[in-house]
Motif scaffolding. Structure first.
Motif, mmCIF file in Angstrom:
data_model
loop_
_atom_site.group_PDB
_atom_site.id
_atom_site.type_symbol
_atom_site.label_atom_id
_atom_site.label_comp_id
_atom_site.label_asym_id
_atom_site.label_seq_id
_atom_site.Cartn_x
_atom_site.Cartn_y
_atom_site.Cartn_z
ATOM 1 N N LYS A 138 0.785 -1.067 0.076
ATOM 2 C CA LYS A 138 0.211 0.228 0.066
ATOM 3 C C LYS A 138 1.468 0.962 -0.015
ATOM 4 O O LYS A 138 0.508 2.363 -0.399
ATOM 5 N N VAL A 139 2.077 1.201 0.556
ATOM 6 C CA VAL A 139 2.256 2.857 0.665
ATOM 7 C C VAL A 139 3.733 2.375 -0.849
ATOM 8 O O VAL A 139 4.406 3.551 -1.040
ATOM 9 N N SER A 140 3.699 1.869 -1.256
ATOM 10 C CA SER A 140 4.701 1.581 -2.888
ATOM 11 C C SER A 140 3.213 3.346 -4.051
ATOM 12 O O SER A 140 2.843 2.993 -3.892
ATOM 13 N N TYR A 141 4.908 3.052 -4.514
ATOM 14 C CA TYR A 141 4.238 4.415 -5.777
ATOM 15 C C TYR A 141 2.632 3.349 -6.858
ATOM 16 O O TYR A 141 2.349 4.200 -7.020
ATOM 17 N N MET A 142 3.445 2.030 -7.110
ATOM 18 C CA MET A 142 2.433 1.146 -7.956
ATOM 19 C C MET A 142 1.529 1.604 -7.319
ATOM 20 O O MET A 142 -0.016 1.542 -7.559
ATOM 21 N N SER A 143 1.115 0.900 -6.144
ATOM 22 C CA SER A 143 0.278 0.772 -5.398
ATOM 23 C C SER A 143 -0.331 2.227 -5.551
ATOM 24 O O SER A 143 -1.975 2.120 -5.820
ATOM 25 N N LYS A 144 0.001 3.324 -4.532
ATOM 26 C CA LYS A 144 -0.825 4.566 -5.220
ATOM 27 C C LYS A 144 -1.245 4.849 -6.439
ATOM 28 O O LYS A 144 -2.005 5.810 -7.161
ATOM 29 N N PHE A 145 -0.487 4.516 -7.552
ATOM 30 C CA PHE A 145 -0.601 4.673 -9.093
ATOM 31 C C PHE A 145 -1.769 4.146 -9.632
ATOM 32 O O PHE A 145 -2.712 4.862 -9.621
ATOM 33 N N CYS A 146 -2.007 2.925 -9.257
ATOM 34 C CA CYS A 146 -3.447 1.868 -9.633
ATOM 35 C C CYS A 146 -4.620 2.249 -8.791
ATOM 36 O O CYS A 146 -5.427 2.562 -8.863
ATOM 37 N N HIS A 204 -6.722 -4.020 -18.275
ATOM 38 C CA HIS A 204 -7.449 -2.245 -18.614
ATOM 39 C C HIS A 204 -5.654 -1.762 -18.329
ATOM 40 O O HIS A 204 -4.875 -2.632 -17.389
ATOM 41 N N LYS A 205 -5.646 -0.862 -19.082
ATOM 42 C CA LYS A 205 -4.273 -0.541 -19.717
ATOM 43 C C LYS A 205 -4.628 1.035 -18.646
ATOM 44 O O LYS A 205 -5.274 1.460 -19.157
ATOM 45 N N SER A 206 -3.804 1.663 -18.033
ATOM 46 C CA SER A 206 -3.944 3.096 -17.220
ATOM 47 C C SER A 206 -3.941 4.233 -18.005
ATOM 48 O O SER A 206 -3.264 4.231 -19.146
ATOM 49 N N VAL A 207 -4.042 5.442 -17.882
ATOM 50 C CA VAL A 207 -3.125 6.607 -18.952
ATOM 51 C C VAL A 207 -1.664 6.904 -18.672
ATOM 52 O O VAL A 207 -1.333 5.739 -17.649
ATOM 53 N N THR A 208 -1.238 6.764 -19.508
ATOM 54 C CA THR A 208 0.313 7.092 -19.426
ATOM 55 C C THR A 208 0.454 7.961 -18.543
ATOM 56 O O THR A 208 0.273 8.927 -18.129
ATOM 57 N N GLN A 209 1.968 7.596 -17.315
ATOM 58 C CA GLN A 209 2.923 8.539 -16.309
ATOM 59 C C GLN A 209 3.713 8.822 -16.597
ATOM 60 O O GLN A 209 4.823 7.560 -17.114
ATOM 61 N N LEU A 265 1.751 14.509 -9.171
ATOM 62 C CA LEU A 265 1.245 14.722 -7.516
ATOM 63 C C LEU A 265 0.110 15.116 -7.191
ATOM 64 O O LEU A 265 -0.931 14.131 -6.288
ATOM 65 N N ASN A 266 -0.622 15.727 -8.085
ATOM 66 C CA ASN A 266 -2.356 16.347 -7.946
ATOM 67 C C ASN A 266 -3.123 14.988 -8.335
ATOM 68 O O ASN A 266 -4.462 14.367 -8.105
ATOM 69 N N TRP A 267 -2.064 14.694 -9.327
ATOM 70 C CA TRP A 267 -3.146 12.842 -9.616
ATOM 71 C C TRP A 267 -3.856 11.859 -9.433
ATOM 72 O O TRP A 267 -4.168 11.008 -9.585
ATOM 73 N N LEU A 268 -1.915 11.681 -8.784
ATOM 74 C CA LEU A 268 -2.070 10.505 -7.611
ATOM 75 C C LEU A 268 -2.688 10.406 -5.836
ATOM 76 O O LEU A 268 -2.787 9.461 -5.572
ATOM 77 N N GLY A 269 -3.631 12.493 -5.848
ATOM 78 C CA GLY A 269 -4.283 12.428 -4.402
ATOM 79 C C GLY A 269 -2.874 12.426 -3.883
ATOM 80 O O GLY A 269 -3.356 13.394 -2.939
ATOM 81 N N CYS A 270 -2.088 13.452 -4.171
ATOM 82 C CA CYS A 270 -0.691 14.206 -3.120
ATOM 83 C C CYS A 270 -0.909 15.460 -2.811
ATOM 84 O O CYS A 270 -0.068 16.217 -4.165
ATOM 85 N N THR A 271 -1.646 15.590 -2.362
ATOM 86 C CA THR A 271 -2.453 17.025 -2.353
ATOM 87 C C THR A 271 -1.748 17.764 -1.088
ATOM 88 O O THR A 271 -2.255 19.295 -0.569
ATOM 89 N N ASP A 272 -1.464 16.828 -0.226
ATOM 90 C CA ASP A 272 -1.120 17.645 1.288
ATOM 91 C C ASP A 272 0.626 18.071 1.294
ATOM 92 O O ASP A 272 1.248 18.460 2.615
ATOM 93 N N ALA A 277 6.191 8.725 -1.786
ATOM 94 C CA ALA A 277 6.177 6.940 -2.177
ATOM 95 C C ALA A 277 7.584 6.325 -1.128
ATOM 96 O O ALA A 277 8.547 6.726 -1.010
ATOM 97 N N ALA A 278 7.132 5.566 -0.605
ATOM 98 C CA ALA A 278 8.322 4.385 0.526
ATOM 99 C C ALA A 278 9.446 3.103 -0.262
ATOM 100 O O ALA A 278 10.092 3.033 0.154
#
Length: 280
Positions: A138-146, A204-209, A265-272, A277-278
């Motif tokens: 859950k703390v991983s970048y790809m988990s946040k991405f997905c 499903h393939k996500s949008v590219t980042q 960061l905004n797309w990931l929800g990192c607005t704080d 990412a750990a």
């Protein structure tokens, strides 16, 4: 083969270039990828450092940044003149928080793949809602991405029956053994390459980042940024340049991705102001 001969490429990569008096540090982070060390990273990225050095008329030295805290501190203090890192949210914060400038991102861009077993009755992403899903930690970048991709498609991962696993290969294990009905993996992962090679189904393939971005300290001039971008763009146009790209494991560099990296960061929800990412 003698120790001297084995180390010769490393020694040559570290040797100063005649006529260059400026020394710069290129910090490279490969996330939590194992099986590497400082010497291997210097050799792997030595050709890239040489290309950048030629563009800047400087000696660029590769520094392997193993720990994320070290990468963060290197950007915060400005000790790293250049940084090339995955996960991509670290360079994105370098732009947002530490005044770094965009240079390029690696090709191809990254995606989240939502995968299902062969013969699955799930035929569309909306049918994943309510199903058991395997995802990276859950703390991983790809988990946040997905999770962000699912959220943008109306699925709240926090309300799903999600099993978080340490390695992306474990996601595949859970799917193929029927422990979950779907899984989420990175397009650039070994797990994804094997899944595709074995004929696995991508639902499903996500949008590219942006993937594996390179950023530069704020005191580089616009001319120097342009010179680096030109050198990186031209790597794919020569055999020597192709060898550099192959060594890194990418197909080229994209110098047009700044806007997407700045909005990541905004797309990931990192607005704080954080959302670090750990893990990779």
């Amino acid at each position: 083969m003698s120790l001297l001969l084995r180390c010769l490429p490393l020694l040559l990569a570290m040797a100063p270039t005649p006529g260059f008096s400026r020394d710069l540090l290129l910090g490279v982070s490969e996330g939590t990828s194992g099986g590497t060390d400082h010497a291997r990273v210097i050799l792997k990225y030595g050709g890239l450092a040489k290309a950048l050095g030629g563009a800047l008329k400087a000696d660029v030295h590769v520094v392997f940044v193993r720990e994320f805290a070290q990468l963060e501190d290197g950007m915060k203090t400005g000790r790293l003149d250049l940084a090339m890192a995955r996960p991509s949210d670290f360079p994105a914060r370098g732009l947002r928080d530490y005044g770094y400038q965009y240079v390029a991102t690696a090709k191809p861009d990254g995606q989240c793949f939502i995968v299902v077993p062969k013969g699955s009755p799930i035929k569309s992403l909306d049918q994943v809602k309510g199903q058991k899903i395997a995802m990276p930690e859950k703390v991983s970048y790809m988990s946040k991405f997905c999770a962000a991709e699912l959220r943008h498609n109306g699925i709240d991962a926090d309300k799903q029956a999600v099993t978080y696993v340490r390695e992306q290969e474990a996601v595949i294990f859970y799917i193929t053994n029927g422990f979950t009905q779907a899984g989420a993996i990175a397009s650039y992962s070994g797990a994804a390459r094997k899944w595709i090679k074995d004929g696995g189904q991508i639902l499903h393939k996500s949008v590219t980042q942006p993937y594996f971005p390179m950023i530069a300290k704020k005191d580089f001039t616009k001319a120097e940024i342009a010179a680096m971008q030109k050198a990186l763009s031209e790597l794919s146009q020569s055999p020597d340049g192709e060898a550099v790209l192959k060594s890194i494991g990418i197909t080229g560099f994209d110098i047009t991705n700044e806007a997407k990296l700045r909005q990541l960061l905004n797309w990931l929800g990192c607005t704080d102001g954080g959302c670090a990412a750990a893990k990779k």
